[in-house]
Scaffold this active site. Structure first.
Site, PDB file in Angstrom:
ATOM      1  N   SER A  95       0.833  -1.194   0.000  1.00  0.00           N
ATOM      2  CA  SER A  95       0.000   0.000   0.000  1.00  0.00           C
ATOM      3  C   SER A  95       0.878   1.259   0.000  1.00  0.00           C
ATOM      4  O   SER A  95       1.749   1.383  -0.847  1.00  0.00           O
ATOM      5  CB  SER A  95      -0.924  -0.077   1.216  1.00  0.00           C
ATOM      6  OG  SER A  95      -1.960   0.837   1.093  1.00  0.00           O
ATOM      7  N   ASP A 217      -9.674  -4.046  -6.001  1.00  0.00           N
ATOM      8  CA  ASP A 217      -9.037  -3.306  -4.909  1.00  0.00           C
ATOM      9  C   ASP A 217      -9.640  -1.909  -4.881  1.00  0.00           C
ATOM     10  O   ASP A 217      -9.409  -1.108  -5.784  1.00  0.00           O
ATOM     11  CB  ASP A 217      -7.525  -3.254  -5.142  1.00  0.00           C
ATOM     12  CG  ASP A 217      -6.782  -2.593  -3.992  1.00  0.00           C
ATOM     13  OD1 ASP A 217      -7.442  -1.934  -3.165  1.00  0.00           O
ATOM     14  OD2 ASP A 217      -5.553  -2.746  -3.920  1.00  0.00           O
ATOM     15  N   HIS A 245      -7.435  -5.434  -0.910  1.00  0.00           N
ATOM     16  CA  HIS A 245      -6.238  -4.599  -0.861  1.00  0.00           C
ATOM     17  C   HIS A 245      -5.090  -5.282  -0.123  1.00  0.00           C
ATOM     18  O   HIS A 245      -3.994  -4.762  -0.072  1.00  0.00           O
ATOM     19  CB  HIS A 245      -6.582  -3.274  -0.175  1.00  0.00           C
ATOM     20  CG  HIS A 245      -5.470  -2.273  -0.225  1.00  0.00           C
ATOM     21  ND1 HIS A 245      -4.908  -1.829  -1.407  1.00  0.00           N
ATOM     22  CD2 HIS A 245      -4.800  -1.633   0.753  1.00  0.00           C
ATOM     23  CE1 HIS A 245      -3.955  -0.950  -1.150  1.00  0.00           C
ATOM     24  NE2 HIS A 245      -3.861  -0.820   0.158  1.00  0.00           N
TER      25      HIS A 245
END
Lengths: 263, 389
Positions: A95, A217, A245
């Protein structure tokens, strides 16, 4: 205070192995790599850590100035690399950590061999001709959501959350402890994460990179993954079957295989 | 009773919403209570929507960054606060408890309990706002206290040829209350006046008396001939104020001697005796007198002290000697040791050193305000041309 304590650094695997650094994103801590990191311990020196302000890092080391941009977080990565004297680093960032890795590699290109970017997004908010997936209003909503979900935090809980493995009886109280920290810090990290624009930093990146893109996502949609892949010269893009995610938690095998194939 | 249909009914009509989803949030089944709460139709959910799809965007991010990882890491999550978007378009604030069923690697599903929490969440929001307001007020109060306090202490002491002067002040605790300590130095008919004082108590009422003390002490030398008479006039001013506060003051009339030293005419109204640092050691100077503004009968006197080149006089408030660690006080002996070690330093260093020791003694958080003023006659006279170097 030592960087290793400050960032709750855990080193495992082969002491003489090539260093593989796993970095967590916004929300939780190094536990995000719990199902993935062990698969690399036979061949690599595996380094896990918590950013200052997350997990079991030293919260007193948090400074709003230093961490007012992702560069402060990139400095955490570099501090750890310096402290452990790591070179030829393979960095796996989840991320927002993907971009933190890019910043760290841009700052010290000679230190990094590869970057694995899991669900990267250089900018979350839509911009002229760029689709990040969010509006500024959405991010304000996230901050409110954080407020309502950090109600249980109090200064008495802080030392407990900061780490008391020898007191398992506290476990019941710590229902959501993996993803807990000081609400003020969480708010600031959320702002830095979701209001950053690091598109220009992608162009500067010369480190070999793999983009791991999940299906469905909502945080880093496929279009964004493709944007990152196009912006990073010579990068590879892998579209995963995993959804959501956090493939590092929901599809560890697929994640491990993709990272191994790239490295 | 037919257990199977009984449990089926319990699932459907339980007093909370139930959702059964795949590990990625895809909804397999929603119970009747959930449908009634949200207005969604079963056929629009099962196999068609994910839990995340029913959340506003902010909560969706929270779901992905917190809720889903928690479920994966510890197979459960509790009291997660989100809103569901209802079919009508409005929002339903809820709390979610969830468990992840099945073994890692095998098929897994998530069971989610949904509790409507409209009132509770709006109450929480009020609490949150109230806390933010409280934090804001606290910050303002601290700033106000700081500003008011700063007015009791000159931004810097005046430059007086032939004297090295320094003053330091540190509030008690976090500094969010106005303390009663003050000091001042100003020119009078007969030379200079140096005062240090302490009003009992804290807060606004003490601040009023501190202010009164400061202007009374500034005005009095025009009418009163001696330091003790000046303190007596302050005493009467405080008594007239009908406050239950009292004041302690050390007042020194400073006259520069032609040979480079200076003479202090010192009067103490209930204030700790200043310390005179000489080559021979440290000694207390001045004669203890009565508190000002409290007792009917005043006992004040004037004592003259000669301060020779190289010597200093250290004025301080009781926060120095009464600094506490557990039940033990910092005390006069400890203060004297610190001062003797520092006596050859500049006035500023002496003052700073003492403040640091008192502060360190209390682990950095002072139990009472501390003010320190050091008057030093430099060993070699310092002229204005040298001082600015």
């Amino acid at each position: 205070m030592s960087v290793l304590v400050r960032n709750h650094v855990k080193v495992s695997g082969r002491p003489d192995g090539k260093p593989l650094v796993f970095a967590h994103g916004f929300g939780c801590d190094q536990n995000m790599w719990r199902l993935v990191a062990p698969a690399f311990e036979d061949a690599y020196k595996v380094v896990l850590f918590d950013y200052v302000g997350a997990g079991r890092s030293d919260l007193s080391a948090y400074s709003p100035e230093r961490y007012s941009s992702l560069h402060g977080y990139a400095q955490d990565v570099l501090d750890i690399c310096h402290e452990l004297d790591l070179t030829e680093v393979s960095f796996v960032g989840h991320s927002v950590s993907s971009l933190i890795g890019v910043l760290a590699a841009n700052a010290e290109p000679d230190r990094f061999a590869d970057l694995v970017l899991v669900g990267p997004s250089p900018r979350y908010i839509d911009d002229d001709g760029y689709v990040g997936g969010f509006s500024a209003q959405d991010i304000e909503e996230l901050l409110e959501s954080l407020d309502s979900n950090y109600l249980g935090w109090s200064s008495q809980m802080a030392p407990v959350i900061m780490g008391n493995p020898e007191r398992p009886e506290l476990g019941e109280e710590l229902a959501n402890s993996f993803c807990r920290t000081d609400p003020d810090i969480a708010q600031r990290f959320a702002r830095v994460t979701f209001l950053s624009d690091n598109r220009a930093d992608l162009d500067k990146c010369r480190t070999r990179a793999l983009v791991l893109q999940c299906a469905n996502d909502v945080i880093a949609p496929e279009a964004v993954g493709r944007y990152v892949h196009a912006a990073l010269p010579g990068s590879e893009l892998v579209l995963m079957r995993a959804t959501g995610h956090c493939p590092n938690l929901s599809a560890p095998e697929e994640t491990i295989a993709a990272i191994k194939a790239f490295l | 009773m037919d257990l199977t249909s009984g449990f089926e009914e319990l699932f459907e009509d339980a007093p909370c919403g139930f959702l059964v989803t795949d590990a990625d949030g895809a909804i397999r089944r929603a119970n009747r209570t959930f449908l009634a709460m949200t207005g969604h139709r079963a056929e629009d959910l099962a196999g068609r929507a994910r839990v995340q799809d029913l959340l506003p965007v902010g909560d969706r991010i929270f779901y992905e960054t917190h809720f889903a990882p928690l479920l994966a890491l510890q197979s459960s999550a509790r009291e997660i606060a989100v809103d569901f978007r209802r079919a009508a378009g409005d929002r339903l604030p809820v709390l979610l408890n969830a468990v992840m069923k099945g073994d890692p690697g095998g098929p897994r599903e998530i069971w989610i309990c949904v509790f409507a929490a409209t009132d509770r969440r709006s109450y929480e929001r009020e609490l949150l706002l109230a806390r933010q307001r409280a934090e804001h007020s606290e910050k303002e109060a601290r700033e106000l206290a700081g500003i008011l306090q700063a007015s009791f202490i000159p931004p810097s002491l005046p430059r007086v040829d032939g004297l090295d002067l320094a003053g330091v002040y540190r509030p008690a605790g976090l500094g969010d209350e106005v303390g009663g300590d003050f000091y001042d130095m100003y020119e009078t008919r007969d030379g200079w006046a140096l005062v240090i004082g302490d009003v009992s108590g804290k807060g606004a009422e003490a601040a009023v008396v501190t202010s009164l003390a400061r202007y009374t002490l500034r005005a009095a030398p025009a009418r009163e001939p001696t330091p003790s008479a000046i303190l007596a006039s302050l005493h009467h001013a405080v008594v007239r104020e009908r406050t239950d506060r009292f004041v302690t003051v050390a007042y020194a009339q400073v006259s520069l001697a032609p040979d480079g030293g200076c003479l202090l005419t010192l009067s103490l109204g209930g204030h700790p005796q200043p310390v005179h640092l000489t080559g021979a050691g440290a000694s207390q100077v001045g004669r203890p007198g009565t508190l000002l503004g409290m007792l009917r009968r005043l006992r004040l006197s004037d004592v003259t002290v000669e301060v020779r080149p190289g010597e200093s006089v250290v004025f301080f408030t009781d926060g120095v000697i009464e600094g506490r660690r557990d039940s033990e006080l910092f005390g006069e002996d400890r203060m004297e040791r610190v001062l003797l070690e520092a006596r050859d330093e500049s006035a500023a260093t002496i003052a700073d050193r003492l403040l640091q020791e008192v502060s360190a003694y209390q682990s950095g958080v002072l139990s009472d305000d501390v003010a320190i003023v050091v008057l030093k006659v430099p060993a070699a006279p310092v002229g204005p041309d040298q001082r600015d170097r």
